[in-house]
Design a protein around this motif. Structure first.
Motif, PDB file in Angstrom:
ATOM      1  N   VAL A 169      44.015  32.443  30.779  1.00 46.19           N
ATOM      2  CA  VAL A 169      44.332  32.230  32.196  1.00 46.19           C
ATOM      3  C   VAL A 169      45.743  32.732  32.507  1.00 46.19           C
ATOM      4  O   VAL A 169      45.982  33.414  33.508  1.00 46.19           O
ATOM      5  N   HIS A 173      46.869  35.911  34.798  1.00 47.63           N
ATOM      6  CA  HIS A 173      47.855  35.767  35.860  1.00 47.63           C
ATOM      7  C   HIS A 173      48.930  36.852  35.756  1.00 47.63           C
ATOM      8  O   HIS A 173      49.334  37.448  36.755  1.00 47.63           O
ATOM      9  N   LEU A 176      47.409  40.111  36.867  1.00 45.04           N
ATOM     10  CA  LEU A 176      47.229  40.135  38.329  1.00 45.04           C
ATOM     11  C   LEU A 176      48.542  40.379  39.064  1.00 45.04           C
ATOM     12  O   LEU A 176      48.550  41.010  40.116  1.00 45.04           O
ATOM     13  N   ALA A 180      48.819  43.328  41.657  1.00 45.44           N
ATOM     14  CA  ALA A 180      49.237  43.140  43.046  1.00 45.44           C
ATOM     15  C   ALA A 180      50.356  44.116  43.396  1.00 45.44           C
ATOM     16  O   ALA A 180      50.366  44.723  44.479  1.00 45.44           O
ATOM     17  N   LEU A 219      40.413  51.120  47.383  1.00 40.12           N
ATOM     18  CA  LEU A 219      39.278  50.246  47.708  1.00 40.12           C
ATOM     19  C   LEU A 219      38.864  49.426  46.478  1.00 40.12           C
ATOM     20  O   LEU A 219      38.565  48.223  46.590  1.00 40.12           O
ATOM     21  N   ALA A 223      38.915  45.487  46.241  1.00 38.49           N
ATOM     22  CA  ALA A 223      37.701  44.747  45.901  1.00 38.49           C
ATOM     23  C   ALA A 223      37.943  43.838  44.707  1.00 38.49           C
ATOM     24  O   ALA A 223      37.488  42.690  44.678  1.00 38.49           O
ATOM     25  N   LEU A 225      40.876  42.505  43.672  1.00 38.81           N
ATOM     26  CA  LEU A 225      41.707  41.356  44.057  1.00 38.81           C
ATOM     27  C   LEU A 225      40.898  40.369  44.904  1.00 38.81           C
ATOM     28  O   LEU A 225      40.995  39.150  44.734  1.00 38.81           O
ATOM     29  N   HIS A 226      40.098  40.924  45.799  1.00 36.08           N
ATOM     30  CA  HIS A 226      39.265  40.091  46.673  1.00 36.08           C
ATOM     31  C   HIS A 226      38.267  39.284  45.825  1.00 36.08           C
ATOM     32  O   HIS A 226      38.124  38.062  46.015  1.00 36.08           O
ATOM     33  N   ALA A 227      37.611  39.967  44.888  1.00 33.99           N
ATOM     34  CA  ALA A 227      36.616  39.286  44.043  1.00 33.99           C
ATOM     35  C   ALA A 227      37.279  38.210  43.190  1.00 33.99           C
ATOM     36  O   ALA A 227      36.739  37.120  43.016  1.00 33.99           O
ATOM     37  N   ARG A 228      38.460  38.535  42.681  1.00 34.47           N
ATOM     38  CA  ARG A 228      39.152  37.572  41.816  1.00 34.47           C
ATOM     39  C   ARG A 228      39.446  36.269  42.584  1.00 34.47           C
ATOM     40  O   ARG A 228      39.299  35.171  42.051  1.00 34.47           O
ATOM     41  N   PHE A 229      39.880  36.400  43.842  1.00 36.17           N
ATOM     42  CA  PHE A 229      40.295  35.207  44.579  1.00 36.17           C
ATOM     43  C   PHE A 229      39.144  34.513  45.310  1.00 36.17           C
ATOM     44  O   PHE A 229      39.252  33.342  45.628  1.00 36.17           O
ATOM     45  N   THR A 230      38.068  35.259  45.595  1.00 35.24           N
ATOM     46  CA  THR A 230      36.959  34.614  46.315  1.00 35.24           C
ATOM     47  C   THR A 230      35.853  34.168  45.369  1.00 35.24           C
ATOM     48  O   THR A 230      35.281  33.109  45.539  1.00 35.24           O
ATOM     49  N   LEU A 231      35.549  34.999  44.370  1.00 32.01           N
ATOM     50  CA  LEU A 231      34.448  34.649  43.457  1.00 32.01           C
ATOM     51  C   LEU A 231      34.938  33.935  42.209  1.00 32.01           C
ATOM     52  O   LEU A 231      34.133  33.507  41.395  1.00 32.01           O
TER      53      LEU A 231
ATOM     54  N   MET B   1      41.449  34.672  51.665  1.00 32.39           N
ATOM     55  CA  MET B   1      40.540  35.152  50.644  1.00 32.39           C
ATOM     56  C   MET B   1      39.752  34.014  49.996  1.00 32.39           C
ATOM     57  O   MET B   1      38.970  34.249  49.085  1.00 32.39           O
ATOM     58  N   LEU B  27      32.661  41.951  49.950  1.00 29.50           N
ATOM     59  CA  LEU B  27      32.526  42.751  48.714  1.00 29.50           C
ATOM     60  C   LEU B  27      31.393  43.769  48.837  1.00 29.50           C
ATOM     61  O   LEU B  27      31.537  44.920  48.423  1.00 29.50           O
ATOM     62  N   LEU B  30      32.587  46.507  51.155  1.00 31.74           N
ATOM     63  CA  LEU B  30      33.556  47.412  50.505  1.00 31.74           C
ATOM     64  C   LEU B  30      32.789  48.437  49.670  1.00 31.74           C
ATOM     65  O   LEU B  30      33.150  49.620  49.639  1.00 31.74           O
TER      66      LEU B  30
END
Lengths: 268, 334
Positions: A169, A173, A176, A180, A219, A223, A225-231, B1, B27, B30
């Motif tokens: 973990v 971090h 990431l 970022a 893109l 995607a 970063l988005h996946a990491r924080f949402t999924l 997010m 997702l 995208l």
């Protein structure tokens, strides 16, 4: 003198990278020596680039040799800065520096021709665009190197622990953070590139091959970063995805110039 | 997010917004945008429609998320970044609707009268080109050995709405900007044949130019055909040079050729002309006055440009602020 300095830099980088691998495999602390060799190599490389700049009248932006040389320089500089600033990054040298070896080897077999500096390159936007691009690639290299250690089984975990990272973990971090940074600098690279393209070619975006694949890299980063924080991806999945984005970026900036005949060549 | 908060009593509109702004859908979209971009790049002529549709779907998802996702709205930096993305997409779409790109060529001394050789414009483009006037006062282009093009410097005079002229020098990365229209010099330039046509019918003489193909790109194809004004007569000319006008063996500049012949053919008759020579045909007399140079320009108009830049700048700043807080100020694993 230019060639001798470049040779000294290559020797410094090569030795530093070899020691980094040895230090990781044998769990030895050779950090001071590695920093000294990398810093010494960078000083020699900077002097070599400066002499060449003075001789040919332009920066290392044109021929493949110049582009590879400047990328070896910038990737080493970004990695060294991370190495000095973030202790936990140090084990990643065993992955990042061998990658830089590959670029160095490529550079050494490339013809060191001078190239012609186009009139549209006489702008500060060149330095902004290329500079942001180099920080982007350097940050992505650090993130990918940490990610590769994360998926390297017990040797990777042992190396990360030696750097003070107790678990996956925390390693994720760390990766990431650099990812970022890469995302911010790739965004800046795209914006400054669009400004330059507007002045140089009379359009800010035209989906030429390099623009297309740079946008796809952006893109992919977005995607991920988005996946990491949402999924809430698992750390190992994040690590594999970071390595994938790195491969995409490398193919975009170093592979595309060989298959594209468009005016906008990459690798700068 | 983060995941959307689901209220207990959710109305149909709010539910629709929540579903349309789903982060999982983001997702998928995208990936759709990525596929549309690849298809647009790979297919000859592009796929503008599907690309626009993919971006529109992504924009709809983003807009719905900004309205429905409370976690997104709670973080100012993250909210501003996503809002900037949405505005950027809207501005890019508006730009496509109002933009114009085109090309024109002007011989030295010729005035731009608002007409373009090629033109592509959006349906909402407010045509303001016809009121713009400038004249090409000549250009210089430096060449390194081997015809490697260096700096281009083009003097132009701009006539304002009050008729007063101002001088500018443009070239390479410095366009001429008039009422939002940006005129760029291009690598497309060459020689132009200056002709005077004196009709036999007593009409006033006309002076004009025939632009030969771009030079030095078409060094061995310096020929052109055209129709003599006011007649149905076709004419063909070829510039015959003794030596390249730009010496490729050394550093040089773009310049008019010294020794040359002009091969002129019309109605099956062929003659070689030198400056000042006449060629009589039944409809009148053509006088070859000499050579000059022409410059090809690209014109670009997009009123959203400054707003796009401002929006991109705000978006990147907001993104940096978000990550700064998340990864630097709030240290520790995510």
């Amino acid at each position: 003198m230019e060639a001798q300095l470049l040779g000294a830099a290559v020797a410094g980088y090569g030795l530093a990278g070899s020691l980094a691998v040895v230090a990781t495999v044998l769990c030895r602390r050779l950090e001071t020596v590695i920093v000294g060799l990398l810093a010494g190599g960078l000083v020699a490389h900077t002097a070599s680039l400066a002499l060449r700049w003075d001789r040919v009248g332009h920066g290392p932006f044109i021929s493949m040799f110049e582009v590879l040389s400047s990328n070896v320089w910038s990737l080493t500089l970004v990695f060294l800065a991370a190495y000095l600033r973030v202790r936990a990054v140090r084990p990643a040298a065993a992955v990042a520096l061998p990658f830089i070896f590959v670029l160095m080897a490529w550079m050494l077999v490339t013809h060191p021709d001078d190239g012609h500096f186009p009139a549209t390159y006489r702008t500060l936007w060149l330095y902004a665009h290329v500079g942001f691009g180099k920080v982007f690639l350097g940050s992505l290299l650090v993130a990918a190197a940490v990610g590769v250690l994360m998926v390297s089984g017990p040797p990777g975990a042992r190396a990360l622990r030696a750097g003070g990272i107790a678990d996956e973990v925390r390693a994720e971090h760390l990766a990431l953070r650099f990812l970022a940074l890469a995302f911010v600098f790739e965004s800046l690279m795209l914006v400054t590139g669009a400004i330059w393209a507007q002045d140089a070619w009379g359009r800010y975006w035209a989906w030429d091959p390099l623009e297309t694949w740079s946008f796809l890299t952006w893109l992919a980063l977005a995607a991920l970063l988005h996946a990491r924080f949402t999924l809430r991806l698992a750390p190992r999945a994040t690590a594999i995805a970071i390595a994938g984005v790195f491969v995409l970026a490398i193919l975009t900036f170093f592979g595309l110039p060989f298959v594209s005949t468009a005016l906008h060549k990459g690798a700068i | 997010m983060n995941a959307t908060t689901i209220p207990c009593h959710e109305g149909p509109v709010r539910r629709l917004l929540r579903e349309a702004g789903s982060t999982r859908l983001t997702l998928v979209l995208l990936a759709v945008v990525a596929l549309a971009v690849i298809a647009h790049a790979r297919i000859e002529g592009g796929l503008a429609g599907p690309l626009a549709a993919a971006f529109a779907l992504a924009a709809a998802n983003l807009g719905a998320a900004l309205l429905a996702n409370e976690r997104l709205r709670a973080d100012l930096a993250l909210f501003v970044f996503h809002l900037a993305l949405l505005v950027l997409l809207a501005l890019a779409a508006l730009g496509r609707l109002t933009a114009l790109t085109g090309t024109l060529e002007l011989a030295q001394g010729e005035v731009f009268d608002g007409r373009l050789l090629t033109q592509e414009s959006g349906p909402l483009h407010p045509d303001g080109l016809t009121r713009l006037r400038f004249v090409n006062d000549g250009f210089t282009i430096a060449y390194a050995e081997g015809w490697r093009r260096g700096r281009t410097s083009n003097d132009v005079r701009v006539f304002g709405h009050d008729g007063r002229a101002t001088r500018h020098t443009i070239g390479d990365i410095e366009p001429l900007v008039l009422d939002g229209y940006r005129f760029y010099t291009t690598p497309n330039k060459g020689f132009a044949i200056v002709m005077r046509w004196v009709p036999r019918g007593g009409q006033p003489p006309e002076r004009g130019t025939v632009h030969l193909p771009s030079y030095p790109l078409n060094e061995h194809r310096q020929a052109q055909s055209w129709r003599i004004p006011g007649t149905s007569r076709e004419a063909w000319v070829m510039l015959d040079l003794d030596a390249p006008a730009i010496d490729p063996s050394r550093a040089s500049t773009f310049q008019l050729p010294g020794a040359h012949r002009l091969v002129f053919v019309t109605g099956g008759e062929r003659r070689e002309l030198r400056p000042g020579d006449n060629f009589a045909v039944p409809e009148g007399v053509l006088v070859y006055e000499g050579l000059t140079a022409w410059m090809g320009y690209k014109v670009f108009y997009d009123p959203t440009l400054p707003w796009l830049l401002a929006c991109a700048g705000v978006g990147v700043l907001a993104l940096a602020a978000f990550f700064w807080r998340r990864f630097v100020r709030e240290r520790g694993p995510a």
